[in-house]
Design an enzyme around this catalytic site. Structure first.
Site, mmCIF file in Angstrom:
data_model
loop_
_atom_site.group_PDB
_atom_site.id
_atom_site.type_symbol
_atom_site.label_atom_id
_atom_site.label_comp_id
_atom_site.label_asym_id
_atom_site.label_seq_id
_atom_site.Cartn_x
_atom_site.Cartn_y
_atom_site.Cartn_z
ATOM 1 N N GLY A 45 0.702 -0.837 -0.599
ATOM 2 C CA GLY A 45 -0.161 0.111 0.054
ATOM 3 C C GLY A 45 0.821 1.381 -0.189
ATOM 4 O O GLY A 45 0.298 2.298 -0.612
ATOM 5 N N CYS A 75 -6.703 -8.532 -2.770
ATOM 6 C CA CYS A 75 -5.763 -7.492 -1.893
ATOM 7 C C CYS A 75 -6.628 -6.275 -2.428
ATOM 8 O O CYS A 75 -6.138 -5.858 -3.460
ATOM 9 C CB CYS A 75 -4.448 -7.628 -2.004
ATOM 10 S SG CYS A 75 -3.582 -6.006 -1.636
ATOM 11 N N CYS A 181 -8.944 -2.662 3.094
ATOM 12 C CA CYS A 181 -7.914 -3.597 2.491
ATOM 13 C C CYS A 181 -8.330 -4.159 3.761
ATOM 14 O O CYS A 181 -9.167 -4.275 4.884
ATOM 15 C CB CYS A 181 -7.322 -2.906 3.456
ATOM 16 S SG CYS A 181 -5.330 -3.102 4.168
#
Length: 251
Positions: A45, A75, A181
């Site tokens: 990220g 993801c 997430c």
């Protein structure tokens, strides 16, 4: 050649995708699943899109050696960075994820929606398109470092992080919080305790599992018989592998 018994590859930058894996097992109890946590290269990220795509390609090459019949990118960041590219390059179905903004928008009344995600996820074109469709009242909430606290199993650190995060908002005016997430789903109970009861909490795991089932059925790849099987692999350490195996029982 019958490929229905071939495995489905599921991967994430770390342990977060195990929360998605749990929903897949519930939806598809007969499927053979191979989960890969790319822990050595986490977090995704805070990387650039190009760096994430490079990491994902290495993971996918290894998955293809296992003769997987479909690939699940568990993801949000990796989906936004690489899903479109992989769909052009691969001959198998690729199922990705996106922050559950649509179901959150259905919960919205006159308040705002807090979309918690990694900085890269919130910057991507894929998320901007999602915002254009369902983003009325939605506020981007980048959470750098939160995924790492989950990976480290640092409950106290995560609690302090979330308290400092939510104190910035008037929670009486918040209608929904999106867990954008997969790692954040492990904090769902903690988040629920910190928020007023009227705030809905959404994540994309169940929707991803249902989409996988639909795609497998459409392609004649759905297991109708046999028992499910689950394997774990990682670019990390044996300790990381043991943690992943332990966490599947969290849900």
């Amino acid at each position: 050649m019958d490929k229905t018994s071939n495995p489905v590859g599921v991967f994430d930058s770390g342990i977060g995708g195990i929360s998605t894996l749990r929903d897949i097992i519930r939806e598809l109890p007969r499927v053979h699943l191979i989960y890969y946590g790319d822990i050595a290269n986490a977090p995704y990220g805070t990387k650039s899109t190009e760096e994430v795509i490079a990491c994902v390609r290495k993971v996918v090459d290894h998955r293809l050696e296992k003769q997987i019949k479909a690939l699940v990118i568990a993801c949000n960041t990796a989906t936004g960075a690489a899903a479109a590219t992989l769909r052009k390059e691969l001959s198998i179905p690729v199922i990705g994820m996106e922050p559950a903004l649509k179901p959150a928008s259905e919960k919205r009344e006159d308040g705002i929606i807090l979309v918690m995600a990694t900085p890269l996820t919130l910057q991507m074109e894929k998320f901007n398109l999602l915002m254009s469709k369902y983003g009325e009242g939605a506020v981007r909430v980048p959470c750098p470092g939160l995924m790492e606290l989950v990976e480290a199993d640092d409950g106290e650190g995560a609690l302090n992080y979330l308290k400092a995060l939510f104190v910035q908002y008037d929670l009486d005016k918040v209608d929904a919080v999106v867990l954008g997430c997969t790692h954040y789903v492990f904090l769902k109970d903690m988040i629920r305790d910190l928020l007023p009861d009227h705030i809905a909490i959404t994540d994309g795991n169940a929707g991803t599992a249902r989409q996988l089932k639909r795609v497998l059925a459409q392609n004649g790849l759905l297991n109708e018989t046999g028992e499910g099987k689950l394997e774990f692999e990682t670019s990390g350490t044996k300790k990381d592998l043991a943690l992943m195996q332990k966490l599947i029982s969290h849900f």
